[in-house]
Design a protein around this motif. Sequence first.
Motif, PDB file in Angstrom:
ATOM      1  N   VAL A  15       0.828  -1.267   0.056  1.00  0.00           N
ATOM      2  CA  VAL A  15      -0.034   0.155  -0.128  1.00  0.00           C
ATOM      3  C   VAL A  15       0.931   1.344   0.064  1.00  0.00           C
ATOM      4  CG1 VAL A  15      -1.857  -1.220   1.350  1.00  0.00           C
ATOM      5  CG2 VAL A  15      -0.284   0.062   2.425  1.00  0.00           C
ATOM      6  N   ARG A  16       0.339   2.536  -0.220  1.00  0.00           N
ATOM      7  CA  ARG A  16       0.998   3.570   0.196  1.00  0.00           C
ATOM      8  C   ARG A  16      -0.169   4.738   0.737  1.00  0.00           C
ATOM      9  NH1 ARG A  16       5.753   5.132   0.969  1.00  0.00           N
ATOM     10  NH2 ARG A  16       5.424   7.184  -0.096  1.00  0.00           N
ATOM     11  N   LEU A  17       0.389   5.311   1.770  1.00  0.00           N
ATOM     12  CA  LEU A  17      -0.326   6.426   2.518  1.00  0.00           C
ATOM     13  C   LEU A  17       0.055   7.701   2.005  1.00  0.00           C
ATOM     14  CD1 LEU A  17      -0.072   5.053   6.326  1.00  0.00           C
ATOM     15  CD2 LEU A  17      -1.656   4.475   4.176  1.00  0.00           C
ATOM     16  N   GLN A  18      -0.946   8.683   1.816  1.00  0.00           N
ATOM     17  CA  GLN A  18      -0.551   9.969   1.477  1.00  0.00           C
ATOM     18  C   GLN A  18      -0.255  10.944   2.806  1.00  0.00           C
ATOM     19  OE1 GLN A  18      -3.265  12.118  -1.179  1.00  0.00           O
ATOM     20  NE2 GLN A  18      -3.726  10.278  -2.645  1.00  0.00           N
ATOM     21  N   GLY A 207       8.306  12.752  -7.698  1.00  0.00           N
ATOM     22  CA  GLY A 207       7.074  12.237  -8.968  1.00  0.00           C
ATOM     23  C   GLY A 207       7.671  12.281 -10.123  1.00  0.00           C
ATOM     24  N   SER A 208       9.148  12.180 -10.145  1.00  0.00           N
ATOM     25  CA  SER A 208       9.511  12.354 -11.726  1.00  0.00           C
ATOM     26  C   SER A 208      10.972  12.106 -11.837  1.00  0.00           C
ATOM     27  CB  SER A 208       9.090  13.545 -12.571  1.00  0.00           C
ATOM     28  OG  SER A 208      10.040  14.609 -11.993  1.00  0.00           O
ATOM     29  N   GLU A 231       3.263   3.655  -9.473  1.00  0.00           N
ATOM     30  CA  GLU A 231       2.328   4.220 -10.350  1.00  0.00           C
ATOM     31  C   GLU A 231       3.062   4.560 -11.739  1.00  0.00           C
ATOM     32  OE1 GLU A 231      -0.074   7.077  -8.485  1.00  0.00           O
ATOM     33  OE2 GLU A 231      -0.535   5.759  -6.844  1.00  0.00           O
ATOM     34  N   GLY A 232       4.464   4.465 -11.952  1.00  0.00           N
ATOM     35  CA  GLY A 232       4.937   4.597 -13.316  1.00  0.00           C
ATOM     36  C   GLY A 232       5.342   5.905 -13.350  1.00  0.00           C
ATOM     37  N   ARG A 233       5.073   6.789 -12.440  1.00  0.00           N
ATOM     38  CA  ARG A 233       5.906   8.109 -12.777  1.00  0.00           C
ATOM     39  C   ARG A 233       7.144   8.317 -12.759  1.00  0.00           C
ATOM     40  NH1 ARG A 233       1.875  12.291 -10.774  1.00  0.00           N
ATOM     41  NH2 ARG A 233      -0.218  11.240 -10.518  1.00  0.00           N
TER      42      ARG A 233
END
Length: 244
Positions: A15-18, A207-208, A231-233
Motif C-alpha cells: 500500500v501507500r499512504l498520503q 514524482g519524476s 504508479e509509473g511516474r
Amino acid sequence: MKLIPAIDLRGGRVVRLQQGDYERETRYDDDALVVARRYADAGATLIHVVDLDSARDGGTANLAAIEQLCREVDADIQTGGGVRSHEDFRRRIDAGAARVVIGSLCVREPATVASWLTGPDGERIVAGLDVSPGPEGAWFPRAAGWTESGDDDLFTLLERLVDAGLEHLLCTDIERDGMFAGPSLVLYESICARFSSLAVQASGGIGSSEDLNEVAQTGVASCIVGRALLEGRVALSEVGKWSR
C-alpha cells in the motif's frame, strides 16, 4: 546517489499512504515479494520496507513477510515501523535486515537510541526522522504518526545522535510525503552541509525523474522512491540508472 525503492506493508499487502494518513490508503495488486523481486531485477541493491501495522500498533505484524523478503530477494532489506524497544530492533536484525529504521524513539528517547548506537550492530541503525517546518527556518521532528513533537529541533537532535555514532539518516518532509510535490531541496542541502559524515536518505515528494536529478545535487547519499515507482511516474529503468 542511489535510488532505494520503497514498499509499505499493511495487512501483508503493498500500500501507500498520503502524508502518513491511514485513511488515505492506496492498495496495489502485486504482493510484496513480486514487487521486491522486480526492483532487485531492475538493479536495486537496497529496498526500504515499512511495516505500517507495527508502526501504528507496535508488535511484529508483518515481520514474517519481511523475513521472507530478506531470505528470497537478491537485495539488502532496510526495514522500519514499530521499533519501540531493543528487542524490536533485534527481531528485525535476526530476521535478516541489513539496516533497521528507528523513528519515534529517536524523538521521544534520544538517549536510548544513542546507547544502542554504541552497542552491537549500532552501525545498522538508521534514524528515521519525519520533519515539519517551524519558526525561523528550523525543522522539527515528529513522532507517533506525526502527532507529537520532540523537545529538540532537527539539528539539535542530529548533533546528539551523530556524536553517539549515527551513520545513516532517513529524513522525510511530512508535507511532501506521497504528494508528488518534489523533494525538499533546501532541507537536504542544509543537512548535508551541516553533517558531512552522515549518509542521508531523502524521502518524500519524488514524482519524476527530474526530481531525482535535482535531489542528487543536494549531496544526499540516496533517495527513497515509493508511490512514484508503483504508479509509473518514475520509470523502473531509473532504479538501475541510479544503482550503478
